[in-house]
Design a protein around this motif. Structure first.
Motif, short mmCIF file in Angstrom:
data_model
loop_
_atom_site.label_atom_id
_atom_site.label_comp_id
_atom_site.label_asym_id
_atom_site.label_seq_id
_atom_site.Cartn_x
_atom_site.Cartn_y
_atom_site.Cartn_z
N ALA A 1 0.93 -1.01 0.11
CA ALA A 1 0.20 -0.32 0.05
C ALA A 1 0.91 1.41 -0.15
CB ALA A 1 -1.25 -0.09 1.09
N THR A 2 0.39 2.57 -0.39
CA THR A 2 0.92 3.42 -0.15
C THR A 2 1.14 4.00 1.40
OG1 THR A 2 0.50 4.42 -2.41
CG2 THR A 2 1.28 5.89 -0.93
N MET A 3 2.23 4.83 1.90
CA MET A 3 2.18 4.52 2.98
C MET A 3 3.10 6.02 3.12
SD MET A 3 1.09 4.31 5.54
CE MET A 3 0.41 2.67 5.57
N PHE A 4 3.14 6.97 4.17
CA PHE A 4 3.81 7.94 4.76
C PHE A 4 4.98 7.38 5.99
CE2 PHE A 4 4.20 11.57 7.39
CZ PHE A 4 4.93 12.25 6.32
N PHE A 5 5.75 8.28 6.12
CA PHE A 5 6.63 7.96 7.28
C PHE A 5 7.87 9.43 7.24
CE2 PHE A 5 6.83 3.02 6.20
CZ PHE A 5 6.20 2.55 7.18
N SER A 6 7.91 9.31 8.94
CA SER A 6 8.26 10.77 9.00
C SER A 6 8.94 10.87 10.33
CB SER A 6 7.80 11.56 9.36
OG SER A 6 7.65 12.63 9.63
N SER A 7 10.69 10.86 10.71
CA SER A 7 11.17 10.92 11.60
C SER A 7 12.58 11.82 12.28
CB SER A 7 11.14 9.39 12.37
OG SER A 7 12.87 9.25 11.69
#
Ligand code: SAM
Length: 203
Positions: free
Chosen positions: A155-161
């Motif tokens: 699936a299309t997913m968003f990550f950030s950190s």
């Protein structure tokens, strides 16, 4: 971004559960046990991004657990998994909860889906939702990633950190005293992964 995360977890519930089962050396139980050992029976615990409710089920053995997740499919699984739990389908970055309503907040592998500019406001909200002296347990991502959107588990997913030193500062700035702040590496199916585990007390 939260819509991308929600739509992704609606679609990948089975794939994610199977992927999670193949993780080796996940330290969550040790951290959850340390967190739980510092709380009295009956404490009010808020879990953010509770997913299918496996941690909520363990926590509910001693505590009054409220789980929040943005995905209706994850919450359906959590409700079935934890009949005694209370569950709210919501984006916790836009959630209105009463002040001092919880003794503790826990979140397992979720805050790396929160856009950077929303992390400090989220930590401030958590501080407000907690009683004075309340506990926060969370696993944060560690990479310097302003925002990544792409394919993950189909699936299309968003990550950030943020890098760990920034996360530590943000937790402190939100009004927490750090009790433990450690980088822990374990094996995800694709290879090694490192998360920053933080156990903190609101001041
Ligand atoms: C990697 S999964 C972790 C699930 C569970 N904590 C676990 O460890 O198995 C991330 C979960 O956080 C939820 N989530 C991510 N961002 C969210 C947000 N802004 N509000 C509510 N839930 C969110 C997702 O729907 C998903 O269930």
């Amino acid at each position: 971004m939260t819509e991308i995360v929600r739509d992704g977890y609606e679609r990948i519930a089975d794939v994610f559960a199977e992927w999670r089962d193949r993780i080796e050396g996940d330290p969550r139980r040790d951290w959850r046990n340390d967190f739980a050992a510092r709380l009295p029976d009956g404490a009010r615990v808020l879990e953010l991004g509770c997913g299918s409710g496996d941690d909520a089920r363990e926590l509910a053995q001693r505590f009054r657990v409220t789980g929040v997740d943005i995905s209706s499919e994850q919450l359906r699984r959590a409700s079935a998994n934890v009949p005694d739990g209370e569950f709210i389908q919501a984006d916790f970055t836009a959630l209105d909860l009463p002040a001092a309503a919880f003794d503790a907040v826990a979140s397992f592998y979720v805050f790396n889906h929160v856009p950077r500019d929303l992390l400090a406001p989220l930590l401030a909200d958590i501080h407000r939702w907690l009683v004075r002296g309340g506990l926060l347990l969370a696993a944060f991502g560690v990479s310097d990633t302003d925002g990544w959107t792409g394919e993950w588990l189909g699936a299309t997913m968003f990550f950030s950190s943020f890098p760990p030193e920034t996360t530590t500062r943000l937790v402190r700035d939100a009004g927490f005293e750090l009790l433990r702040d450690e980088l822990v590496t374990f094996r995800e199916p694709e290879g090694e992964a490192t998360f920053q585990w933080v156990l903190a007390r609101s001041t």
